[in-house]
Design an enzyme around this catalytic site. Structure first.
Site, short mmCIF file in Angstrom:
data_model
loop_
_atom_site.label_atom_id
_atom_site.label_comp_id
_atom_site.label_asym_id
_atom_site.label_seq_id
_atom_site.Cartn_x
_atom_site.Cartn_y
_atom_site.Cartn_z
CD GLU A 157 -55.54 -98.19 51.57
OE1 GLU A 157 -56.17 -98.94 52.32
OE2 GLU A 157 -54.32 -98.02 51.64
CB ALA A 159 -59.20 -93.21 52.21
CB ALA A 353 -48.82 -86.81 50.53
CE LYS A 354 -53.15 -94.59 50.16
NZ LYS A 354 -53.81 -95.03 51.40
CG LEU A 355 -45.26 -91.61 47.24
CD1 LEU A 355 -44.81 -92.90 47.89
CD2 LEU A 355 -45.02 -91.64 45.74
#
Length: 359
Positions: A157, A159, A353-355
């Site tokens: 994923e 996005a 941020a994604k993480l």
């Protein structure tokens, strides 16, 4: 909070392309879980059920926290087990020592990489808990420190706003809780991929609905019961994609004060499930209409017709406990449409941020 705010999505595609593609993948992800992951999820549930946990603790952050809240409703309603959402800082910041013999500790995380989730799960296992990680990364540190693991099989994923991993979490948790019980999943679970395709195919309706919110300064989203986690997730999607302050309330809590801020120019989205949660929301809808609120309903056609607008859900003969997997889909698309109309890039919202690494 630690972590880069840069995203590989920015500049690599037209704005919104990645999130749109991942929303469209959701029916296939649901099929993959039902066809591939379901037997392993059931086997994990049975192994844990044999150990007869007396209490369930759920840990998560962000979007996954809303999936965990959904699981809390499932566990309490379907199994009658007491269940709570943890305050991870009690162990990670304050160093408290829990006593968790015969407790099931479930940690839900898309990446399985946030330090506080890893630390609290490690502490729970050391304190005697049965630990289960639900992640989209079987090689994650969280999966490694947990006794049991469920793989979401959602695929990468990219996005920043989570879409397909959220509905994957909901379905995986539903199958897990069904496996803990004696009746198994409802037959309607196998209709979800096709119903999801039907909902996602109605993008023009959502685009028209989004037009009323392009210049909104704030929004209120409300529901009750199984719909409440959907309200919280929808509010998060609106805030992180289009930067609209969106406040999510249980319908009961809305009547205990926040209703005072609603007037005839205040946009309110009500998620009305078919079932007891929707029935419990009716007095709230009556009060909102009485205040002249700009009320939009996501739910049964009869309730949509009594509001200023909305989106009629194909949830006839779908148990209330499964409806959240469908109700979030038009709201994800609504957040995307509003962000695009406001000139934002929903693939890569600013400052996140994604993480996200919390401690």
């Amino acid at each position: 909070m630690v972590g880069s705010t840069r995203s590989p999505a920015r500049g690599s595609e037209r704005p919104g392309t990645i999130m749109a593609g991942e929303m469209a993948e959701q029916p296939e992800v649901l099929r993959r879980i039902l066809d591939v992951a379901a037997p392993a999820i059931t086997a994990t549930a049975r192994a844990i059920a044999d150990r007869a946990p007396r209490f369930v603790l759920l840990s998560a952050r962000g979007t996954s926290d809303h999936a965990a809240l959904y699981a809390k409703y499932l566990i309490e309603v379907e199994l009658g087990l007491p269940c709570g959402l943890t305050s991870m800082s009690t162990t990670t910041a304050y160093g408290a020592t829990p006593h968790l013999d015969d407790v099931l500790a479930v940690t839900v995380s898309q990446s399985g990489g946030s330090p506080d989730l890893i630390a609290s799960t490690t502490a729970a296992r050391a304190a005697g808990a049965i630990t289960l990680a639900v992640t989209n990364n079987p090689d994650s540190p969280l999966a490694e420190v947990s006794e049991f693991h469920i793989d979401l099989l959602a695929g990468p994923e990219k996005a920043l706003p989570a879409t397909k991993t959220y509905t994957a979490e909901l379905l995986a948790l539903y199958l897990f809780v069904a496996g803990l019980g004696s009746t198994g999943p409802a037959p309607a679970v196998h209709r979800l991929p096709r119903l999801a395709e039907q909902v996602l195919a109605r993008g023009d309706e959502i685009r028209e609905l989004a037009g009323r919110y392009r210049f909104a300064e704030r929004m209120v989203i409300t529901s009750r019961g199984y719909g409440y986690p959907t309200a919280k997730e929808a509010a998060l999607k609106l805030m992180e994609t289009s930067y609209i302050p969106a406040l999510a309330y249980s319908g009961a809590d809305l009547l205990h004060g926040p209703l005072a801020m609603v007037d005839n120019i205040s946009p309110v989205i009500a998620i009305v499930t078919e079932g007891r949660g929707g029935e419990a929301l009716q007095p709230v809808l009556d009060r909102l209409r009485g205040r002249g609120a700009d009320l939009v309903v996501i739910g049964p056609r009869a309730h949509v017709g009594a509001a200023s607008g909305g989106f009629a859900m194909p949830t006839a003969d779908v148990p209330e406990s499964l409806q959240p997997l469908l109700e979030i889909l038009p709201l994800q698309r609504l957040a995307w449409e509003i962000a695009m109309a406001r000139g934002q890039d929903p693939d890569s919202p600013r400052a996140i941020a994604k993480l996200t690494e919390t401690h």
